[in-house]
Design a protein around this motif. Sequence first.
Motif, PDB file in Angstrom:
ATOM      1  N   ARG A   1     -15.115   1.157  -9.331  1.00  0.00           N
ATOM      2  CA  ARG A   1     -14.663   2.547  -9.276  1.00  0.00           C
ATOM      3  C   ARG A   1     -13.654   2.842 -10.384  1.00  0.00           C
ATOM      4  O   ARG A   1     -13.649   3.951 -10.945  1.00  0.00           O
ATOM      5  N   ARG A   2     -12.824   1.891 -10.698  1.00  0.00           N
ATOM      6  CA  ARG A   2     -11.857   2.092 -11.773  1.00  0.00           C
ATOM      7  C   ARG A   2     -12.549   2.200 -13.135  1.00  0.00           C
ATOM      8  O   ARG A   2     -12.163   3.036 -13.968  1.00  0.00           O
TER       9      ARG A   2
ATOM     10  N   ASN B   1      -4.325   0.299  -5.078  1.00  0.00           N
ATOM     11  CA  ASN B   1      -5.567   0.326  -4.297  1.00  0.00           C
ATOM     12  C   ASN B   1      -6.346   1.623  -4.492  1.00  0.00           C
ATOM     13  O   ASN B   1      -6.969   2.134  -3.567  1.00  0.00           O
ATOM     14  N   SER B   2      -6.318   2.147  -5.706  1.00  0.00           N
ATOM     15  CA  SER B   2      -6.933   3.441  -5.987  1.00  0.00           C
ATOM     16  C   SER B   2      -7.584   3.415  -7.367  1.00  0.00           C
ATOM     17  O   SER B   2      -7.245   2.586  -8.218  1.00  0.00           O
ATOM     18  N   ASP B   3      -8.530   4.325  -7.579  1.00  0.00           N
ATOM     19  CA  ASP B   3      -9.112   4.488  -8.911  1.00  0.00           C
ATOM     20  C   ASP B   3      -8.508   5.684  -9.646  1.00  0.00           C
ATOM     21  O   ASP B   3      -9.017   6.096 -10.688  1.00  0.00           O
ATOM     22  N   LYS B   4      -7.413   6.228  -9.123  1.00  0.00           N
ATOM     23  CA  LYS B   4      -6.729   7.330  -9.790  1.00  0.00           C
ATOM     24  C   LYS B   4      -5.910   6.802 -10.961  1.00  0.00           C
ATOM     25  O   LYS B   4      -5.025   5.964 -10.790  1.00  0.00           O
TER      26      LYS B   4
ATOM     27  N   PHE C   1      -3.416   2.304 -12.697  1.00  0.00           N
ATOM     28  CA  PHE C   1      -3.955   3.050 -11.561  1.00  0.00           C
ATOM     29  C   PHE C   1      -2.951   3.034 -10.409  1.00  0.00           C
ATOM     30  O   PHE C   1      -2.120   2.124 -10.300  1.00  0.00           O
ATOM     31  N   ASP C   2      -3.056   4.025  -9.545  1.00  0.00           N
ATOM     32  CA  ASP C   2      -2.295   3.980  -8.304  1.00  0.00           C
ATOM     33  C   ASP C   2      -2.747   2.759  -7.495  1.00  0.00           C
ATOM     34  O   ASP C   2      -3.869   2.271  -7.645  1.00  0.00           O
TER      35      ASP C   2
ATOM     36  N   LEU D   1     -13.384  -1.854  -5.947  1.00  0.00           N
ATOM     37  CA  LEU D   1     -12.293  -1.176  -6.644  1.00  0.00           C
ATOM     38  C   LEU D   1     -12.462  -1.281  -8.155  1.00  0.00           C
ATOM     39  O   LEU D   1     -12.256  -0.297  -8.888  1.00  0.00           O
TER      40      LEU D   1
ATOM     41  N   LYS E   1       0.849  -1.191   0.000  1.00  0.00           N
ATOM     42  CA  LYS E   1       0.000   0.000   0.000  1.00  0.00           C
ATOM     43  C   LYS E   1       0.882   1.236   0.000  1.00  0.00           C
ATOM     44  O   LYS E   1       1.970   1.234   0.528  1.00  0.00           O
ATOM     45  N   GLN E   2       0.369   2.279  -0.599  1.00  0.00           N
ATOM     46  CA  GLN E   2       1.160   3.496  -0.691  1.00  0.00           C
ATOM     47  C   GLN E   2       1.370   4.114   0.678  1.00  0.00           C
ATOM     48  O   GLN E   2       0.460   4.163   1.501  1.00  0.00           O
TER      49      GLN E   2
ATOM     50  N   THR F   1       1.673   7.356   2.588  1.00  0.00           N
ATOM     51  CA  THR F   1       1.291   8.730   2.333  1.00  0.00           C
ATOM     52  C   THR F   1       1.504   9.562   3.575  1.00  0.00           C
ATOM     53  O   THR F   1       1.737   9.051   4.666  1.00  0.00           O
TER      54      THR F   1
END
Length: 428
Positions: free
Chosen positions: A377-378, A329-332, A326-327, A374, A30-31, A33
């Motif tokens: 959302r992606r 565990n993210s939808d970015k 995507f990043d 996830l 995980k990132q 932050t």
Amino acid sequence: MKKIILLLCLIEFSFCVQGQILKKVTDRAKQQTNQKVDQEVNKKVDKTVDDAAGEKSTTDERNAKADQGDQKNKQDASSKDVNNAAAPTTIKAYSKYDFVPGEKVIGFEDFSTGNIGDFPAGWNTTGSAEIVTIEGKPGRWLWITKPGVFVPEFTTKYPEDFTFEFDLLHGVPIRGAYFSLAMAELENVEQPQNWGLASNRLTLGLYISNSDQEKGTTTTEIRKNSESQSSNQSYTDLLSDKYNPVHIAIWRQKERVRVYCNQEKMWDLPKAVATDAKLNALVFSAQYAEEGIQHYIGNLRLAIGAPDTRNKMLTQNKWVTHGILFDVNSDKIKPESYGTLKEIANVLKESPDLKVKIVGHTDADGSDADNLDLSKRRAAAVKTSLASDFGIGDSRMQTDGKGEGEPIDKNDTPAGKANNRRVEFIKM
């Protein structure tokens, strides 16, 4: 201010790598932050390795420790904050980026399966390197600690259509601290250090300039059947940022080779590789590696097959892509996904009556419920980008997510998991 020269030499290859697809990978890193770190990479990395008991824990437990900060490799530095070193790159900055990854991932390395402080399995080397984490940077990296060559054993044969990508954090190299990536076909796979003698090779290199007046230079040299061709030069300042990694992408389609550094296309050479060249190795080479000369590589990705978006959408009614990233565990959406998004947007613009369902998929790491959420959302994020960045009407797109429920590959290898993390466009 230190400048960097990116040197690209294109030549034919000779270098057989014996290896196999890497072992189990855990994508649960995980990132990190909201962390601040001083940054001056000319000071020694302060490594924290698992204690004996921790080394016996499972891969998931080790990754969890790394994410929590129990295992860190800190880059001590001056008063500069890494998180403020540069603003995040937006997807719109890649408006001229046309890189589209190959259709199937056959090699993937994020160093998540190895132990912090160890040399990774599935690699060959004549030097020394170790897996590290870096405060303020997501994931894991391979830090080159002693000069030599470093060979990821993805495959023993590189086809005529493939893409290769990796992230590079160069730290604080000094003038003459040459670092390179070569694609080669060597006669003796047991001697990767002889890649420079190959009659066919492609080399991407970095060279440091301490001159404030000298702009970062990129150079190509083409050599076919041991005969050198004319050289070319290009210029970039992208690699002068020692605090943030750059994304290097190489795209080979038969004789043609294109090379990208972040959003910049450095070359598009129609006759860069001999038609009968047989690529079978990737070789990273570092001439210097010490406390003040640091190189880090991460997120290596090898994919084969030329994309054929329009044909597959119109005739097979579906297009599967691994190029929308995507990043963690993210939808970015990562900005280097621009080329793939542009590809599907062009197909939709050329066929105004075409409607698609965008379906997200994940690997099997994490819970079923989290992965399902996830993936949905992606898919929604892809629709939003196509609408806002490319002008595709909302009414032409629907979204869905399948989580980990419909794998197309095994979930116990790095490449298999990378294949399962995908976005599908289905004709409606």
